[in-house]
Design an enzyme around this catalytic site. Structure first.
Site, PDB file in Angstrom:
ATOM      1  N   ASP A 142     -50.971 -50.981 -57.490  1.00 43.80           N
ATOM      2  CA  ASP A 142     -49.823 -50.914 -56.569  1.00 43.80           C
ATOM      3  C   ASP A 142     -49.170 -52.299 -56.458  1.00 43.80           C
ATOM      4  O   ASP A 142     -48.757 -52.719 -55.372  1.00 43.80           O
ATOM      5  CB  ASP A 142     -50.237 -50.380 -55.193  1.00 43.80           C
ATOM      6  CG  ASP A 142     -49.040 -49.969 -54.341  1.00 43.80           C
ATOM      7  OD1 ASP A 142     -47.889 -50.019 -54.839  1.00 43.80           O
ATOM      8  OD2 ASP A 142     -49.250 -49.618 -53.171  1.00 43.80           O
ATOM      9  N   HIS A 166     -49.720 -47.604 -61.448  1.00 42.48           N
ATOM     10  CA  HIS A 166     -48.902 -47.816 -60.253  1.00 42.48           C
ATOM     11  C   HIS A 166     -48.468 -49.275 -60.120  1.00 42.48           C
ATOM     12  O   HIS A 166     -49.191 -50.089 -59.560  1.00 42.48           O
ATOM     13  CB  HIS A 166     -49.735 -47.392 -59.036  1.00 42.48           C
ATOM     14  CG  HIS A 166     -48.956 -47.250 -57.776  1.00 42.48           C
ATOM     15  ND1 HIS A 166     -49.287 -46.329 -56.805  1.00 42.48           N
ATOM     16  CD2 HIS A 166     -47.860 -47.903 -57.295  1.00 42.48           C
ATOM     17  CE1 HIS A 166     -48.447 -46.421 -55.793  1.00 42.48           C
ATOM     18  NE2 HIS A 166     -47.567 -47.377 -56.060  1.00 42.48           N
ATOM     19  N   HIS A 191     -52.830 -44.508 -54.333  1.00 32.84           N
ATOM     20  CA  HIS A 191     -53.487 -45.419 -53.373  1.00 32.84           C
ATOM     21  C   HIS A 191     -54.245 -44.736 -52.226  1.00 32.84           C
ATOM     22  O   HIS A 191     -53.895 -44.879 -51.050  1.00 32.84           O
ATOM     23  CB  HIS A 191     -52.509 -46.459 -52.820  1.00 32.84           C
ATOM     24  CG  HIS A 191     -51.143 -45.963 -52.438  1.00 32.84           C
ATOM     25  ND1 HIS A 191     -50.952 -44.916 -51.578  1.00 32.84           N
ATOM     26  CD2 HIS A 191     -49.907 -46.398 -52.785  1.00 32.84           C
ATOM     27  CE1 HIS A 191     -49.656 -44.720 -51.424  1.00 32.84           C
ATOM     28  NE2 HIS A 191     -49.000 -45.602 -52.149  1.00 32.84           N
ATOM     29  N   ASP A 239     -42.777 -42.524 -54.500  1.00 32.66           N
ATOM     30  CA  ASP A 239     -43.668 -43.545 -53.932  1.00 32.66           C
ATOM     31  C   ASP A 239     -42.940 -44.518 -53.013  1.00 32.66           C
ATOM     32  O   ASP A 239     -41.820 -44.936 -53.280  1.00 32.66           O
ATOM     33  CB  ASP A 239     -44.347 -44.335 -55.051  1.00 32.66           C
ATOM     34  CG  ASP A 239     -45.331 -45.333 -54.475  1.00 32.66           C
ATOM     35  OD1 ASP A 239     -46.207 -44.925 -53.716  1.00 32.66           O
ATOM     36  OD2 ASP A 239     -45.179 -46.534 -54.769  1.00 32.66           O
ATOM     37  N   ASN A 246     -38.908 -46.579 -57.303  1.00 31.46           N
ATOM     38  CA  ASN A 246     -38.148 -47.014 -56.116  1.00 31.46           C
ATOM     39  C   ASN A 246     -37.391 -48.319 -56.349  1.00 31.46           C
ATOM     40  O   ASN A 246     -37.526 -49.292 -55.630  1.00 31.46           O
ATOM     41  CB  ASN A 246     -39.052 -47.116 -54.885  1.00 31.46           C
ATOM     42  CG  ASN A 246     -40.150 -48.141 -55.034  1.00 31.46           C
ATOM     43  OD1 ASN A 246     -40.545 -48.477 -56.150  1.00 31.46           O
ATOM     44  ND2 ASN A 246     -40.657 -48.657 -53.929  1.00 31.46           N
ATOM     45  N   HIS A 303     -47.349 -40.268 -52.497  1.00 32.23           N
ATOM     46  CA  HIS A 303     -47.588 -41.256 -51.451  1.00 32.23           C
ATOM     47  C   HIS A 303     -47.808 -40.460 -50.172  1.00 32.23           C
ATOM     48  O   HIS A 303     -46.876 -39.864 -49.645  1.00 32.23           O
ATOM     49  CB  HIS A 303     -46.347 -42.144 -51.365  1.00 32.23           C
ATOM     50  CG  HIS A 303     -46.345 -43.125 -50.241  1.00 32.23           C
ATOM     51  ND1 HIS A 303     -46.350 -44.481 -50.453  1.00 32.23           N
ATOM     52  CD2 HIS A 303     -46.321 -42.957 -48.895  1.00 32.23           C
ATOM     53  CE1 HIS A 303     -46.345 -45.102 -49.289  1.00 32.23           C
ATOM     54  NE2 HIS A 303     -46.323 -44.206 -48.324  1.00 32.23           N
ATOM     55  N   HIS A 363     -44.788 -51.818 -59.343  1.00 29.67           N
ATOM     56  CA  HIS A 363     -43.375 -51.902 -58.968  1.00 29.67           C
ATOM     57  C   HIS A 363     -42.781 -53.088 -59.711  1.00 29.67           C
ATOM     58  O   HIS A 363     -43.173 -54.231 -59.467  1.00 29.67           O
ATOM     59  CB  HIS A 363     -43.243 -52.077 -57.457  1.00 29.67           C
ATOM     60  CG  HIS A 363     -43.792 -50.913 -56.693  1.00 29.67           C
ATOM     61  ND1 HIS A 363     -43.048 -49.791 -56.411  1.00 29.67           N
ATOM     62  CD2 HIS A 363     -45.033 -50.662 -56.203  1.00 29.67           C
ATOM     63  CE1 HIS A 363     -43.795 -48.917 -55.758  1.00 29.67           C
ATOM     64  NE2 HIS A 363     -45.005 -49.424 -55.621  1.00 29.67           N
TER      65      HIS A 363
HETATM   66 ZN   LIG Z   1     -46.412 -48.223 -54.618  1.00 31.89          ZN
END
Ligand SMILES: [Zn+2]
Length: 433
Positions: free
Chosen positions: A310, A63, A235, A155, A97, A182, A65
């Site tokens: 995350d 996970h 998460h 997510d 995302n 999520h 970004h």
């Molecule tokens: Zn995330």
């Protein structure tokens, strides 16, 4: 490029291979050739002196970004991959995302091309569950799977419609892809910005109850039971969600789950203690001490399969705001190992279990290669100095994001080398290529 590499004299911890002891790892042509107690090194081989250090499979993060395409001012695939290897992560899963959302082969291919050009960590794209992650229409899973996506997620947002979630589970099953979800009920979240409890009341901030997470996890477990397929809960932060996952696993449902270093280490009281620092604002929020205890126990007993960072870089534009208005998320790739090692030191998690939850556990959850130093496996490895002390200075991180809750904190434990496919892609103290 080194054809023959010896990592000598370190404590090799490979939970998947059942190895924990002083060994030499021999890497030949990008593969693990041997892990042995005594082995002669030819003169032309490169050596890494790992005495006093831990040698583990390269860490796997389900996970992160990476913000590219669309928000390259926050992070790029290259800077994120650089941060990953600096933290010992040799494989990372890139959440969809971005702008545009990764709901088509062209975005997936762009991420893969950027990752190949960077030549650092392996980057596994995650495709969107719904088009534009808008929660209305399913994305084309066949196209995303063929392009290289390893999982599907919206997510940052929950899949609000139960009917769409049902169809997503059924459709993803046909391609063998897990859905990584999520979990938050938007009605219960409302305008909440931190965990609902004594701290939020005292601070006068709107709270998000743990039940916002619990009800969505319970719903998706019920749907999983209906449809089959694979569910991965991103998460996890609430003890109610943990209870539900533990019970579902006991019944044999195909569910896996991850927890972040910050949800294992920090509570809502730390938000109060930090003086409303937005570097402690994330979603799900930091929860109560009881929730943190439940997360630690669940990681130790295997209810939670993986630690995932995350990693969510933001710029000062999104973070230097009032607590209510600031963006959610923290960077985590470069601090995860040290933060989790502290849990070992206080006796919350056995060290081999921690390494498993950062290597084989996540690899298994998404069916990724790696996570082991077994002979013949791709030579992805990390070397850590578990005693190295350092102070977190955000401007010295490789990530473009400086939004770390550990700013100014002294941590113990540091990655000294990361190796991907037999190539040393990070060496502490060496200037970047
Ligand atoms: Zn995330």
């Amino acid at each position: 490029m080194s054809e023959l590499l010896f990592i000598e004299g370190g404590r090799v911890i490979d939970p998947a291979g059942g190895v924990d002891g002083i060994r030499t790892v021999v890497i030949r042509e990008g593969k693990i050739a041997e892990v042995a107690e005594r082995v002669e090194r030819p003169r032309d081989a490169r050596a890494i002196d790992a005495r006093g250090r831990w040698v583990t499979p390269g860490l796997v993060d389900l996970h992160v970004h990476l913000r590219e395409p669309g928000q390259e001012y926050k992070e790029t695939v290259a800077t994120g991959a650089r941060a990953a290897v600096a933290g010992g992560f040799t494989s990372v899963c890139a959440m969809p995302n971005t702008k545009p959302v990764n709901d088509t082969a062209s975005v997936t291919e762009l991420v893969l091309a950027r990752a190949a050009a960077a030549g650092l960590a392996r980057v596994y794209p995650v495709g969107a569950i719904s088009k534009g992650s808008a929660g209305e229409e399913l994305a084309e899973y066949g196209e995303l799977a063929a392009a290289g996506c390893v999982a599907l997620s919206d997510d940052g947002r929950p899949v609000v419609s139960s009917a769409l979630m049902r169809r997503a589970l059924e459709y993803a099953r046909a391609f063998g892809l897990p859905l990584t979800v999520h979990e938050e009920d938007p009605g219960l979240v409302g305008k909440g910005v931190m965990h609902e409890g004594a701290a939020s009341t005292r601070l006068g901030l709107k709270g998000i109850p743990g039940a916002a997470e619990d009800v969505m996890v319970l719903r998706d477990l019920a749907l999983l039971e209906l449809t089959g397929g694979r569910l991965h809960v991103a998460h996890v932060s609430s003890r109610g969600a943990i209870r539900a996952i533990r019970e579902a696993k006991a019944r044999g449902l195909a569910v896996t789950a991850e927890v972040t270093p910050h949800h294992l280490a920090l509570t809502d009281e730390d938000v109060a203690g930090s003086g409303y620092s937005t570097d402690l604002k994330m979603n799900p929020p930091l929860r109560s001490a009881e929730d943190v205890r439940a997360c630690r126990e669940a990681l130790a007993d295997g209810t939670l399969d993986a630690v995932a960072t995350d990693h969510a870089p933001h710029s000062a534009v999104e973070k230097d705001l009032e607590f209510d208005a600031a963006a959610n998320g923290v960077v985590g790739l470069e601090t995860a190992f040290a933060v989790c090692l502290e849990l070992v030191r206080v006796g919350a998690i056995p060290e081999r279990r921690l390494i498993e939850a950062m290597t084989a556990g996540p690899a298994r959850a998404f069916g990724l290669p790696g996570g082991t130093l077994a002979r013949g496996a791709a030579a992805d490895a990390a070397v850590f100095d578990p005693t190295a002390e350092w102070v977190v200075e955000p401007e010295r991180l490789h990530s473009k994001g400086h939004n770390t809750p550990w700013k100014g904190r002294r941590l113990t434990g540091r990655c000294t080398h990361a190796i991907v496919a037999g190539r040393v892609v990070h060496e502490e103290g060496r200037a970047d290529r």
